[in-house]
Design an enzyme around this catalytic site. Structure first.
Site, PDB file in Angstrom:
ATOM      1  N   LYS A   1       0.840  -1.205   0.000  1.00  0.00           N
ATOM      2  CA  LYS A   1       0.000   0.000   0.000  1.00  0.00           C
ATOM      3  C   LYS A   1       0.870   1.247   0.000  1.00  0.00           C
ATOM      4  CE  LYS A   1      -4.256  -1.637   0.445  1.00  0.00           C
ATOM      5  NZ  LYS A   1      -5.538  -1.052   0.616  1.00  0.00           N
ATOM      6  N   THR A   2       0.224   2.395  -0.166  1.00  0.00           N
ATOM      7  CA  THR A   2       0.939   3.647  -0.418  1.00  0.00           C
ATOM      8  C   THR A   2       1.776   4.152   0.757  1.00  0.00           C
ATOM      9  OG1 THR A   2      -0.674   4.314  -2.054  1.00  0.00           O
ATOM     10  CG2 THR A   2       0.568   6.083  -1.017  1.00  0.00           C
ATOM     11  N   PHE A   3       1.148   4.360   1.899  1.00  0.00           N
ATOM     12  CA  PHE A   3       1.885   4.996   2.995  1.00  0.00           C
ATOM     13  C   PHE A   3       3.012   4.114   3.543  1.00  0.00           C
ATOM     14  CE2 PHE A   3       0.230   9.143   4.845  1.00  0.00           C
ATOM     15  CZ  PHE A   3      -0.206   9.602   3.619  1.00  0.00           C
TER      16      PHE A   3
ATOM     17  N   HIS B   1       5.865   4.259   0.860  1.00  0.00           N
ATOM     18  CA  HIS B   1       6.576   5.540   0.744  1.00  0.00           C
ATOM     19  C   HIS B   1       7.510   5.741   1.937  1.00  0.00           C
ATOM     20  CE1 HIS B   1       3.862   6.653  -2.563  1.00  0.00           C
ATOM     21  NE2 HIS B   1       4.795   7.526  -2.886  1.00  0.00           N
TER      22      HIS B   1
END
Ligand code: AMP
Ligand code: ZN
Ligand code: ZN
Length: 403
Positions: free
Chosen positions: A69-71, A74
């Site tokens: 997923k994104t968070f 990153h």
């Protein structure tokens, strides 16, 4: 095409030359994230700029950290710590120390609250402490004073900001007078991920979004060339994208009554929190063989995923086969989702792009697949700061470097 080759040649030329614009301490490091950009998007004939940068530099398929997923990803990229260690264990999660609070990407207060982020030290914090000016625009975490340190330049995330404006802002930062000019900058594009969710990874709409982002990278490259600013440009994604189908839907209702648990995430996985007193019932329903999905108690998540020790990880994690949706019958989206991520980071559909180009990188290198946490030691090396303890392997990228 000729113009593009000329631009790329000019960037390489600029990269080799020592110019008046060269920042003290070395060329700027520009980390670009194209959310949800799979490495195979480079081979669809719609990315003249990125494919050119890859051919004249370095290219790889990167393995995202679990969960894809994104968070979490990153933050893994900029801390070198897998989500279980960096503390951003999901896009949506809780901390048992703070009952009643939930971290969500859309919750501005949470996103700006350093308590959620303090388990990791992002590269911009280390760099700022070393006296390097940074501008992690739109990067998850950049809005919080992590460990008490704010990046010199940051922006409050606004999805409505056109991609063109994002590029122009980055270029404007490079026009600042030397004491203010950043040497570590980030750029973030969400439109490829959005098209992937809405239309699927093999749709014309996705290819159109990819081509438009590629054109913006072209504007960035031209802007750098116009400023005679050699830069080390690193383009990454946080995860890939898998095609979904209504025929591949699984319902938790078929396994557990709704009052036995709650969940924070559904879709490419479910995070399951048993209701008080229902723990055994939930465990016995989930921890057996199922068609097309599997569940683990957090302590038993397979070792290759490096996940489950953090108190923030949900008690149970259920992962469907890649391309399947695990949901509940009462969840009724207004539009069906045609693509998603969050699936097994080892599945090819979850791979994330990596392209690097600039004076630090050798031309024409294709690296074997590496874990995304290895980007962090690379960033530390390019910025000449001492890396914090991390999960990355500097050797993963060694052959890509000029020295
Ligand atoms: P995902 O579906 O996990 O790929 O999440 C993608 C979404 O994350 C984007 O569409 C944005 O809305 C959101 N997002 C990305 N960066 C940020 C940020 N810095 N702050 C808040 N939301 C963000
Ligand atoms: Zn993403
Ligand atoms: Zn997404």
């Amino acid at each position: 095409m000729l113009r593009l080759i000329a631009v790329l040649a000019a960037v390489l030329l600029a990269a080799c030359a020592t110019t008046p614009m060269q920042a003290p301490g070395g060329p700027p490091v520009i980390l670009v994230s194209i959310d949800g950009f799979r490495p195979d998007y480079l081979d669809r004939g719609v990315t003249p700029v990125l494919s050119g940068l890859a051919a004249a530099g370095v290219r790889a398929a990167m393995r995202p950290s679990f969960p894809s997923k994104t968070f979490p990803n990153h933050y893994a990229l900029v801390t070198g710590l897998r989500p279980d260690r960096n503390g951003i264990v999901e896009n949506t999660f809780e901390d048992p120390r703070w009952p009643g609070e939930t971290f969500r990407m859309s919750n501005r207060k949470a996103v700006q609250d350093r308590r959620w982020w303090d388990e990791g030290e992002p590269i911009w914090v280390t760099a700022e402490r070393a006296g390097i000016v940074t501008a992690p625009a739109f990067w998850p975490g950049a809005e919080a004073p992590i460990q008490g340190v704010r990046p010199r330049h940051f922006l409050v995330f606004d999805m409505a900001t056109p991609n063109e404006v994002r590029v122009d802002r980055l270029l404007a930062l490079l026009d600042l007078p030397a004491p203010e000019r950043p040497r570590f900058l980030t750029l973030y594009f969400d439109t490829v991920d959005t098209a992937g969710h809405d239309f699927g990874p093999d749709s014309p709409e996705l290819n159109d979004a990819v081509g438009k982002v590629d054109a913006q990278i072209g504007r960035l490259v031209e802007g750098l060339e116009a400023r005679r600013t050699p830069a080390n440009l690193i383009v990454v994604a946080d995860h890939g994208m898998a095609q979904l189908s209504p025929d591949r839907t699984l319902y938790m209702d078929d396994h557990l009554p709704g009052d036995a648990y709650r969940y924070l995430t559904r879709g490419a996985f479910m995070t399951i929190y048993p209701a008080p007193g229902r723990e055994h019932e939930v465990a016995s329903a989930l921890l057996k063989a199922h068609d097309h999905f599997r569940c683990w108690a957090k302590a038993d998540i397979p070792a290759p995923y490096h996940y489950g020790k953090n108190p923030r990880a949900a008690p149970f994690f259920c992962q469907p086969d890649t391309g399947w949706t695990l949901t509940t019958r009462d969840y009724k989206p207004s539009e069906p989702e045609l693509g998603s991520h969050g699936f097994d980071p080892y599945s090819p559909e979850m791979a994330a792009v990596f392209v690097a180009n600039g004076p630090a990188f050798r031309p024409g290198v294709t690296l074997p697949t590496f874990d995304n946490v290895s980007v962090y030691p690379l960033l530390a090396r390019l910025l000449r700061v001492k890396p914090e303890p991390n999960d990355g392997k500097p050797d993963d990228l060694q052959t890509a470097l000029t020295r």
